[in-house]
Write a protein that holds these residues in place. Structure first.
Motif, PDB file in Angstrom:
ATOM      1  N   THR A 236       0.665  -1.025   0.051  1.00  0.00           N
ATOM      2  CA  THR A 236      -0.604   0.073  -0.200  1.00  0.00           C
ATOM      3  C   THR A 236       0.660   1.048   0.311  1.00  0.00           C
ATOM      4  O   THR A 236       0.537   2.665  -0.020  1.00  0.00           O
ATOM      5  CB  THR A 236      -0.887   0.256   0.999  1.00  0.00           C
ATOM      6  OG1 THR A 236      -0.022   0.009   2.457  1.00  0.00           O
ATOM      7  CG2 THR A 236      -1.714  -1.051   1.487  1.00  0.00           C
TER       8      THR A 236
ATOM      9  N   THR B 237      -2.743   5.521  -3.166  1.00  0.00           N
ATOM     10  CA  THR B 237      -4.150   6.049  -2.025  1.00  0.00           C
ATOM     11  C   THR B 237      -4.964   4.344  -1.506  1.00  0.00           C
ATOM     12  O   THR B 237      -5.655   4.831  -1.355  1.00  0.00           O
ATOM     13  CB  THR B 237      -4.768   6.511  -2.772  1.00  0.00           C
ATOM     14  OG1 THR B 237      -5.143   6.123  -3.760  1.00  0.00           O
ATOM     15  CG2 THR B 237      -4.479   8.125  -3.288  1.00  0.00           C
TER      16      THR B 237
ATOM     17  N   ASP C 230      -2.501   4.258   1.012  1.00  0.00           N
ATOM     18  CA  ASP C 230      -1.887   3.883   2.021  1.00  0.00           C
ATOM     19  C   ASP C 230      -2.370   4.628   2.767  1.00  0.00           C
ATOM     20  O   ASP C 230      -2.618   6.022   2.509  1.00  0.00           O
ATOM     21  CB  ASP C 230      -0.714   4.234   2.003  1.00  0.00           C
ATOM     22  CG  ASP C 230       0.627   3.603   2.796  1.00  0.00           C
ATOM     23  OD1 ASP C 230      -0.362   3.740   4.245  1.00  0.00           O
ATOM     24  OD2 ASP C 230       1.445   4.214   2.435  1.00  0.00           O
ATOM     25  N   ILE C 231      -3.615   4.288   4.280  1.00  0.00           N
ATOM     26  CA  ILE C 231      -3.493   5.339   4.849  1.00  0.00           C
ATOM     27  C   ILE C 231      -3.052   6.034   6.121  1.00  0.00           C
ATOM     28  O   ILE C 231      -2.368   5.022   6.772  1.00  0.00           O
ATOM     29  CB  ILE C 231      -5.271   4.555   5.954  1.00  0.00           C
ATOM     30  CG1 ILE C 231      -6.161   3.898   4.877  1.00  0.00           C
ATOM     31  CG2 ILE C 231      -5.947   5.745   7.175  1.00  0.00           C
ATOM     32  CD1 ILE C 231      -6.463   2.829   6.102  1.00  0.00           C
TER      33      ILE C 231
ATOM     34  N   LEU D  51      -4.835  10.243   3.158  1.00  0.00           N
ATOM     35  CA  LEU D  51      -3.896   8.665   1.559  1.00  0.00           C
ATOM     36  C   LEU D  51      -3.116   8.843   1.512  1.00  0.00           C
ATOM     37  O   LEU D  51      -2.482  10.300   1.577  1.00  0.00           O
ATOM     38  CB  LEU D  51      -5.096   8.126   1.085  1.00  0.00           C
ATOM     39  CG  LEU D  51      -6.455   8.023   1.531  1.00  0.00           C
ATOM     40  CD1 LEU D  51      -7.733   8.292   0.554  1.00  0.00           C
ATOM     41  CD2 LEU D  51      -6.534   6.967   2.631  1.00  0.00           C
ATOM     42  N   GLN D  52      -1.727   8.349   1.466  1.00  0.00           N
ATOM     43  CA  GLN D  52      -0.355   8.580   1.334  1.00  0.00           C
ATOM     44  C   GLN D  52       0.725   9.632   1.970  1.00  0.00           C
ATOM     45  O   GLN D  52      -0.856  10.070   2.516  1.00  0.00           O
ATOM     46  CB  GLN D  52      -0.221   8.413   0.029  1.00  0.00           C
ATOM     47  CG  GLN D  52      -1.008   9.189  -1.071  1.00  0.00           C
ATOM     48  CD  GLN D  52      -0.740   9.342  -2.687  1.00  0.00           C
ATOM     49  OE1 GLN D  52       0.015   8.125  -2.983  1.00  0.00           O
ATOM     50  NE2 GLN D  52      -0.782  10.250  -3.022  1.00  0.00           N
TER      51      GLN D  52
ATOM     52  N   THR E 213     -12.527   3.476  -0.590  1.00  0.00           N
ATOM     53  CA  THR E 213     -11.641   4.274   0.884  1.00  0.00           C
ATOM     54  C   THR E 213     -13.543   4.244   1.179  1.00  0.00           C
ATOM     55  O   THR E 213     -14.136   4.702   1.602  1.00  0.00           O
ATOM     56  CB  THR E 213     -11.105   5.395   1.082  1.00  0.00           C
ATOM     57  OG1 THR E 213     -10.009   5.696   0.418  1.00  0.00           O
ATOM     58  CG2 THR E 213     -11.172   6.163   2.539  1.00  0.00           C
TER      59      THR E 213
ATOM     60  N   THR F  83      -0.866  15.004   2.125  1.00  0.00           N
ATOM     61  CA  THR F  83      -1.462  13.426   1.859  1.00  0.00           C
ATOM     62  C   THR F  83      -2.250  14.477   1.507  1.00  0.00           C
ATOM     63  O   THR F  83      -2.773  15.367   0.323  1.00  0.00           O
ATOM     64  CB  THR F  83      -1.837  13.559   3.563  1.00  0.00           C
ATOM     65  OG1 THR F  83      -2.650  14.724   3.664  1.00  0.00           O
ATOM     66  CG2 THR F  83      -0.922  13.232   4.536  1.00  0.00           C
TER      67      THR F  83
ATOM     68  N   THR G 223      -9.012   1.092   3.857  1.00  0.00           N
ATOM     69  CA  THR G 223      -8.667   0.643   1.886  1.00  0.00           C
ATOM     70  C   THR G 223      -9.324  -0.357   1.455  1.00  0.00           C
ATOM     71  O   THR G 223      -8.578  -0.992   2.679  1.00  0.00           O
ATOM     72  CB  THR G 223      -7.967   2.181   1.672  1.00  0.00           C
ATOM     73  OG1 THR G 223      -6.418   0.779   1.922  1.00  0.00           O
ATOM     74  CG2 THR G 223      -7.995   3.009   2.237  1.00  0.00           C
TER      75      THR G 223
END
Length: 226
Positions: free
Chosen positions: A31, A35, A37-38, A59-60, A78, A190, A222
């Protein structure tokens, strides 16, 4: 009821309370830098005594201002999960998925299945908003909902270099004082999703925090299309 393909859960981050924050800036390799990746999740009242709740999903990370902004992955769903009866299972979900420069939101609605996997609940549109680039765009619906999707400055203050020195045993003095620490994430952005929603759309909750205040128990996942 119309639904899309199954979305397989990849990442999860939880908070419990009226004004609580969770952060997770290093995630699994599958991830990272996407996006899915939280990095942060916030749930709070916009003001004391408000009848609304604000959910913020970041996210990211490391979307630097001097580089092209990252984009939302159209294969990533999401999902904000909301527990109202204190059983640690979601009674409602709010979903967000991008398409052609817009972010589409659905819910709050009971999910077709609980847990990590899910389906887009397209029969329950909440609203949509143009994905912001350099200018923030907020869409306000007739139901009193406010929506945002786009880059925002990373709120995380952390001296990552000194942290690595400490855990590697190279800094016997420990962490630096606040006025000496370096904010590693200064200038980074982010990709953020923001939903402000009337509590009447979420219903009553039996959850309580440590102070005996009623709260929603909530977490974000996600999911990637299978």
């Amino acid at each position: 009821m119309k639904k899309t393909k199954i979305y397989l859960g990849l990442s999860v981050l939880a908070v419990v309370g009226v004004v609580l924050i969770a952060a997770d800036h290093i995630d699994a390799p599958g991830t990272t830098n996407t996006t899915a990746d939280i990095t942060d999740f916030y749930a709070f009242e916009p003001s004391e005594g408000s009848d609304n709740t604000v959910f913020v999903v970041d996210l990211q990370t490391n979307v630097m201002p001097d580089l092209a902004y990252g984009s939302f992955d159209e294969n990533v769903l999401t999902e904000i999960n909301i527990d109202t009866n204190n059983d640690l299972e979601e009674e409602f979900v709010i979903q967000a998925i991008p398409r052609d420069g817009k972010m589409y939101f659905f819910g709050p609605v009971a999910p077709s299945q609980t847990g990590l996997n899910g389906e887009v609940m397209v029969d329950f549109p909440l609203g949509s908003v143009d994905i912001s680039a350099t200018t923030a765009i907020v869409e306000n619906t007739t139901d009193g909902v406010a929506l945002f999707a786009g880059p925002r400055q990373d709120p995380f203050f952390f001296d990552f270099g000194q942290f690595n020195q400490v855990i590697g045993g190279m800094a016997p003095e420990g962490f630096k004082a606040a006025d000496e620490a370096v904010d590693t994430f200064e200038g980074a952005n982010t990709m953020s999703l923001v939903v402000e929603i009337p509590n009447s759309m979420l219903g009553e909750t039996t959850g309580m925090n440590a102070l005996g205040v009623p709260v929603y128990k909530t977490w974000v996942t996600t999911n990637i299309k299978q």
